[in-house]
Motif scaffolding. Sequence first.
Motif, PDB file in Angstrom:
ATOM      1  N   ASP A  40       0.836  -1.202   0.000  1.00  0.00           N
ATOM      2  CA  ASP A  40       0.000   0.000   0.000  1.00  0.00           C
ATOM      3  C   ASP A  40       0.874   1.256   0.000  1.00  0.00           C
ATOM      4  OD1 ASP A  40      -2.321  -1.570   0.037  1.00  0.00           O
ATOM      5  OD2 ASP A  40      -2.162  -1.808   2.205  1.00  0.00           O
ATOM      6  N   ALA A  41       0.677   2.103   1.006  1.00  0.00           N
ATOM      7  CA  ALA A  41       1.408   3.377   1.038  1.00  0.00           C
ATOM      8  C   ALA A  41       2.893   3.174   1.298  1.00  0.00           C
ATOM      9  CB  ALA A  41       0.815   4.291   2.101  1.00  0.00           C
ATOM     10  N   LEU A  42       3.261   2.014   1.835  1.00  0.00           N
ATOM     11  CA  LEU A  42       4.668   1.769   2.169  1.00  0.00           C
ATOM     12  C   LEU A  42       5.553   1.778   0.926  1.00  0.00           C
ATOM     13  CD1 LEU A  42       6.678   1.154   4.410  1.00  0.00           C
ATOM     14  CD2 LEU A  42       6.130  -1.275   4.137  1.00  0.00           C
ATOM     15  N   GLY A  43       5.042   1.217  -0.171  1.00  0.00           N
ATOM     16  CA  GLY A  43       5.827   1.190  -1.402  1.00  0.00           C
ATOM     17  C   GLY A  43       6.117   2.580  -1.919  1.00  0.00           C
ATOM     18  N   ALA A  44       5.101   3.450  -1.885  1.00  0.00           N
ATOM     19  CA  ALA A  44       5.292   4.834  -2.332  1.00  0.00           C
ATOM     20  C   ALA A  44       6.224   5.582  -1.386  1.00  0.00           C
ATOM     21  CB  ALA A  44       3.951   5.540  -2.434  1.00  0.00           C
ATOM     22  N   GLU A  45       6.134   5.272  -0.073  1.00  0.00           N
ATOM     23  CA  GLU A  45       7.012   5.931   0.897  1.00  0.00           C
ATOM     24  C   GLU A  45       8.477   5.593   0.637  1.00  0.00           C
ATOM     25  OE1 GLU A  45       7.980   6.029   5.712  1.00  0.00           O
ATOM     26  OE2 GLU A  45       6.352   4.776   4.941  1.00  0.00           O
ATOM     27  N   ILE A  46       8.751   4.306   0.411  1.00  0.00           N
ATOM     28  CA  ILE A  46      10.138   3.882   0.178  1.00  0.00           C
ATOM     29  C   ILE A  46      10.682   4.504  -1.101  1.00  0.00           C
ATOM     30  CG2 ILE A  46      11.576   1.888  -0.431  1.00  0.00           C
ATOM     31  CD1 ILE A  46      10.039   0.279   1.634  1.00  0.00           C
ATOM     32  N   SER A  47       9.908   4.442  -2.189  1.00  0.00           N
ATOM     33  CA  SER A  47      10.404   5.014  -3.440  1.00  0.00           C
ATOM     34  C   SER A  47      10.564   6.531  -3.321  1.00  0.00           C
ATOM     35  CB  SER A  47       9.473   4.667  -4.602  1.00  0.00           C
ATOM     36  OG  SER A  47       8.187   5.226  -4.411  1.00  0.00           O
ATOM     37  N   GLY A  48       9.691   7.171  -2.530  1.00  0.00           N
ATOM     38  CA  GLY A  48       9.822   8.610  -2.327  1.00  0.00           C
ATOM     39  C   GLY A  48      11.090   8.991  -1.594  1.00  0.00           C
ATOM     40  N   ILE A  49      11.471   8.198  -0.594  1.00  0.00           N
ATOM     41  CA  ILE A  49      12.716   8.459   0.140  1.00  0.00           C
ATOM     42  C   ILE A  49      13.922   8.229  -0.761  1.00  0.00           C
ATOM     43  CG2 ILE A  49      14.153   7.708   2.083  1.00  0.00           C
ATOM     44  CD1 ILE A  49      11.497   6.964   3.518  1.00  0.00           C
ATOM     45  N   VAL A  50      13.893   7.146  -1.554  1.00  0.00           N
ATOM     46  CA  VAL A  50      14.984   6.874  -2.500  1.00  0.00           C
ATOM     47  C   VAL A  50      15.140   8.049  -3.462  1.00  0.00           C
ATOM     48  CG1 VAL A  50      15.723   5.405  -4.420  1.00  0.00           C
ATOM     49  CG2 VAL A  50      14.771   4.363  -2.352  1.00  0.00           C
ATOM     50  N   SER A  51      14.009   8.518  -4.012  1.00  0.00           N
ATOM     51  CA  SER A  51      14.041   9.628  -4.956  1.00  0.00           C
ATOM     52  C   SER A  51      14.595  10.897  -4.317  1.00  0.00           C
ATOM     53  CB  SER A  51      12.627   9.877  -5.486  1.00  0.00           C
ATOM     54  OG  SER A  51      12.610  10.954  -6.398  1.00  0.00           O
ATOM     55  N   ALA A  52      14.155  11.185  -3.081  1.00  0.00           N
ATOM     56  CA  ALA A  52      14.618  12.397  -2.390  1.00  0.00           C
ATOM     57  C   ALA A  52      16.116  12.333  -2.103  1.00  0.00           C
ATOM     58  CB  ALA A  52      13.836  12.589  -1.100  1.00  0.00           C
ATOM     59  N   ASP A  53      16.603  11.166  -1.673  1.00  0.00           N
ATOM     60  CA  ASP A  53      18.035  11.001  -1.422  1.00  0.00           C
ATOM     61  C   ASP A  53      18.845  11.301  -2.675  1.00  0.00           C
ATOM     62  OD1 ASP A  53      17.855  10.325   1.253  1.00  0.00           O
ATOM     63  OD2 ASP A  53      18.039   8.166   0.939  1.00  0.00           O
ATOM     64  N   LEU A  54      18.462  10.669  -3.777  1.00  0.00           N
ATOM     65  CA  LEU A  54      19.230  10.811  -5.021  1.00  0.00           C
ATOM     66  C   LEU A  54      19.168  12.246  -5.537  1.00  0.00           C
ATOM     67  CD1 LEU A  54      18.285   7.458  -6.789  1.00  0.00           C
ATOM     68  CD2 LEU A  54      20.415   8.007  -5.590  1.00  0.00           C
ATOM     69  N   LYS A  55      18.003  12.860  -5.443  1.00  0.00           N
ATOM     70  CA  LYS A  55      17.878  14.241  -5.910  1.00  0.00           C
ATOM     71  C   LYS A  55      18.741  15.177  -5.082  1.00  0.00           C
ATOM     72  CE  LYS A  55      14.513  17.893  -6.889  1.00  0.00           C
ATOM     73  NZ  LYS A  55      13.071  18.263  -6.885  1.00  0.00           N
ATOM     74  N   ARG A  56      18.744  14.994  -3.752  1.00  0.00           N
ATOM     75  CA  ARG A  56      19.504  15.882  -2.879  1.00  0.00           C
ATOM     76  C   ARG A  56      21.003  15.803  -3.142  1.00  0.00           C
ATOM     77  NH1 ARG A  56      16.563  14.345   1.092  1.00  0.00           N
ATOM     78  NH2 ARG A  56      18.160  12.916   1.818  1.00  0.00           N
ATOM     79  N   SER A  57      21.464  14.679  -3.679  1.00  0.00           N
ATOM     80  CA  SER A  57      22.902  14.549  -3.961  1.00  0.00           C
ATOM     81  C   SER A  57      23.354  15.484  -5.073  1.00  0.00           C
ATOM     82  CB  SER A  57      23.230  13.107  -4.361  1.00  0.00           C
ATOM     83  OG  SER A  57      22.799  12.831  -5.692  1.00  0.00           O
ATOM     84  N   GLY A  58      22.399  15.973  -5.871  1.00  0.00           N
ATOM     85  CA  GLY A  58      22.742  16.850  -6.988  1.00  0.00           C
ATOM     86  C   GLY A  58      23.213  16.115  -8.226  1.00  0.00           C
ATOM     87  N   LEU A  59      23.340  14.786  -8.130  1.00  0.00           N
ATOM     88  CA  LEU A  59      23.856  14.000  -9.252  1.00  0.00           C
ATOM     89  C   LEU A  59      22.742  13.355 -10.072  1.00  0.00           C
ATOM     90  CD1 LEU A  59      26.849  12.195  -7.484  1.00  0.00           C
ATOM     91  CD2 LEU A  59      26.907  14.250  -8.926  1.00  0.00           C
ATOM     92  N   PHE A  60      21.514  13.400  -9.548  1.00  0.00           N
ATOM     93  CA  PHE A  60      20.397  12.722 -10.210  1.00  0.00           C
ATOM     94  C   PHE A  60      19.205  13.671 -10.327  1.00  0.00           C
ATOM     95  CE2 PHE A  60      22.981   9.582  -8.081  1.00  0.00           C
ATOM     96  CZ  PHE A  60      23.151   8.601  -9.055  1.00  0.00           C
ATOM     97  N   ALA A  61      18.455  13.520 -11.420  1.00  0.00           N
ATOM     98  CA  ALA A  61      17.252  14.316 -11.651  1.00  0.00           C
ATOM     99  C   ALA A  61      16.071  13.375 -11.800  1.00  0.00           C
ATOM    100  CB  ALA A  61      17.413  15.178 -12.897  1.00  0.00           C
ATOM    101  N   PRO A  62      15.411  13.006 -10.688  1.00  0.00           N
ATOM    102  CA  PRO A  62      14.241  12.129 -10.785  1.00  0.00           C
ATOM    103  C   PRO A  62      13.148  12.743 -11.661  1.00  0.00           C
ATOM    104  CG  PRO A  62      15.014  12.273  -8.523  1.00  0.00           C
ATOM    105  CD  PRO A  62      15.754  13.320  -9.294  1.00  0.00           C
ATOM    106  N   ILE A  63      12.591  11.943 -12.553  1.00  0.00           N
ATOM    107  CA  ILE A  63      11.579  12.404 -13.492  1.00  0.00           C
ATOM    108  C   ILE A  63      10.212  12.371 -12.817  1.00  0.00           C
ATOM    109  CG2 ILE A  63      10.437  11.850 -15.693  1.00  0.00           C
ATOM    110  CD1 ILE A  63      13.164  10.703 -16.597  1.00  0.00           C
ATOM    111  N   ASP A  64       9.406  13.414 -13.062  1.00  0.00           N
ATOM    112  CA  ASP A  64       8.065  13.486 -12.489  1.00  0.00           C
ATOM    113  C   ASP A  64       7.249  12.265 -12.917  1.00  0.00           C
ATOM    114  OD1 ASP A  64       5.217  14.216 -12.152  1.00  0.00           O
ATOM    115  OD2 ASP A  64       6.037  16.170 -11.594  1.00  0.00           O
ATOM    116  N   LYS A  65       6.572  11.663 -11.959  1.00  0.00           N
ATOM    117  CA  LYS A  65       5.822  10.435 -12.245  1.00  0.00           C
ATOM    118  C   LYS A  65       4.683  10.653 -13.229  1.00  0.00           C
ATOM    119  CE  LYS A  65       6.986   8.401  -7.774  1.00  0.00           C
ATOM    120  NZ  LYS A  65       6.493   8.008  -6.430  1.00  0.00           N
ATOM    121  N   SER A  66       4.216  11.892 -13.349  1.00  0.00           N
ATOM    122  CA  SER A  66       3.131  12.163 -14.298  1.00  0.00           C
ATOM    123  C   SER A  66       3.583  11.963 -15.737  1.00  0.00           C
ATOM    124  CB  SER A  66       2.608  13.589 -14.100  1.00  0.00           C
ATOM    125  OG  SER A  66       3.618  14.542 -14.415  1.00  0.00           O
ATOM    126  N   ALA A  67       4.895  11.940 -15.962  1.00  0.00           N
ATOM    127  CA  ALA A  67       5.419  11.737 -17.316  1.00  0.00           C
ATOM    128  C   ALA A  67       5.549  10.265 -17.682  1.00  0.00           C
ATOM    129  CB  ALA A  67       6.783  12.422 -17.447  1.00  0.00           C
TER     130      ALA A  67
END
Length: 423
Positions: A40-67
């Motif tokens: 349920d919401a746990l899957g979205a929570e985990i992927s959201g944390i992964v995305s936030a970590d990678l984005k904050r590093s400045g080395l990755f640009a996570p693509i908006d899920k609406s795309a």
Amino acid sequence: MALGMTVAVTLPARALVELNVNKGNVEPLPIAITDFQGGDALGAEISGIVSADLKRSGLFAPIDKSAFIEKISNPDATPRFEDWKVINAQALVTGSVGKEADGRIRAQYRLWDTFAGQQMSGEQFFANDANTRRVAHIIADAIYERLTGEKGYFDTRVVFIDESGAKNARKKRLAIMDQDGANVRYLSNGKSIVLTPRFSPNRQEITYMSYESGQPRVYLLQIETGQRELVGNFPGMTFAPRFSPDGQKVIMSLLRDDGNSNIFAMDLRSRSTTRLTNSTAIDTSPSYSPDGSKVVFTSDRGGRAQIYVMGADGSGQTRISFGDGVYSTPVWSPRGDLIAFTKQTGGEFQIGVMRTDGSGERILSTGFQQEGPTWAPNGRVLMFFRDSNGGPKLVSIDLTGRNEQSIPTANFASDPAWSPLLE
């Protein structure tokens, strides 16, 4: 707090997509991170944390899920790579999360190279509910390492001084949090001033100063158990104790009766103290090199505070900084290649780095009253504190100086110290 981990798949040894983090200006890599299936919401929570970590590093640009064009329903199936290439996702992360019969969480991910059309890596992890965020950070570290060739730094913690209350009656508490500001926990009650927390290489222990007795005392604190041990009660003033790389010593500067501040090392087993400098100047802020063979420190023996390096036994004391201004808080990188520092010049405070011989000085950040850099364990990112809007807040910046991030904290926060990677 160990997490069970099993490697599911790792293919192949080399793929087309990779990031060269040693270039001066790295263009962030477009990456698609899908919601992990199940839970349920746990899957979205985990992927959201992964995305936030990678984005904050400045080395990755996570693509908006609406795309996203393809909706991933089976994370183990081969994706339709054309759907991901058309939105320029050079890498794709899929995954799933679920509960085992024994109540543990099982999370697994797969990293795909969309342009090569192949899987790059895949792993699964087991943890209890309390470690959900850790699972996400570990997955982010694995993706970071696979795409950059270097260790990540997301599964780490930061100890710091939490500051609250009126400016003239500030309450200071020892606190610890995840590197992204989550899971704040207080380690002291705020009844007395605490200063300069520093992590031990064993990851579960810190050293810090406290004035609870009216005199500066250095303590060791076991983070998980709360067990505390007095290292020493030093007359006068004690400054900035730090651990040696093997965790067997602390090094600090002590102000003795003669009014001079010199550097001493204390063996934590025998409690014997060795004097390393003997000058009429102020020698302070010592920090070991990662192999323990050298110490960097500041001294005003040349007229104003500059950076010096010496052997761990005090031999060969050599000045390495010659810039304008006043240098302080030098800290050796865990990679061994750089020394971070605070520099005050022209009414401004700067956070910078230099090579260990003093060459190649680079200023990463300039501002009003900012100081106290601490290194992420991979030596790619620094955290420090900056005074703004009435009090200090935590900030991180990478070695390019282009990726500055505010670290969210509920109150004012100062004097951060980054942990090694957790185990």
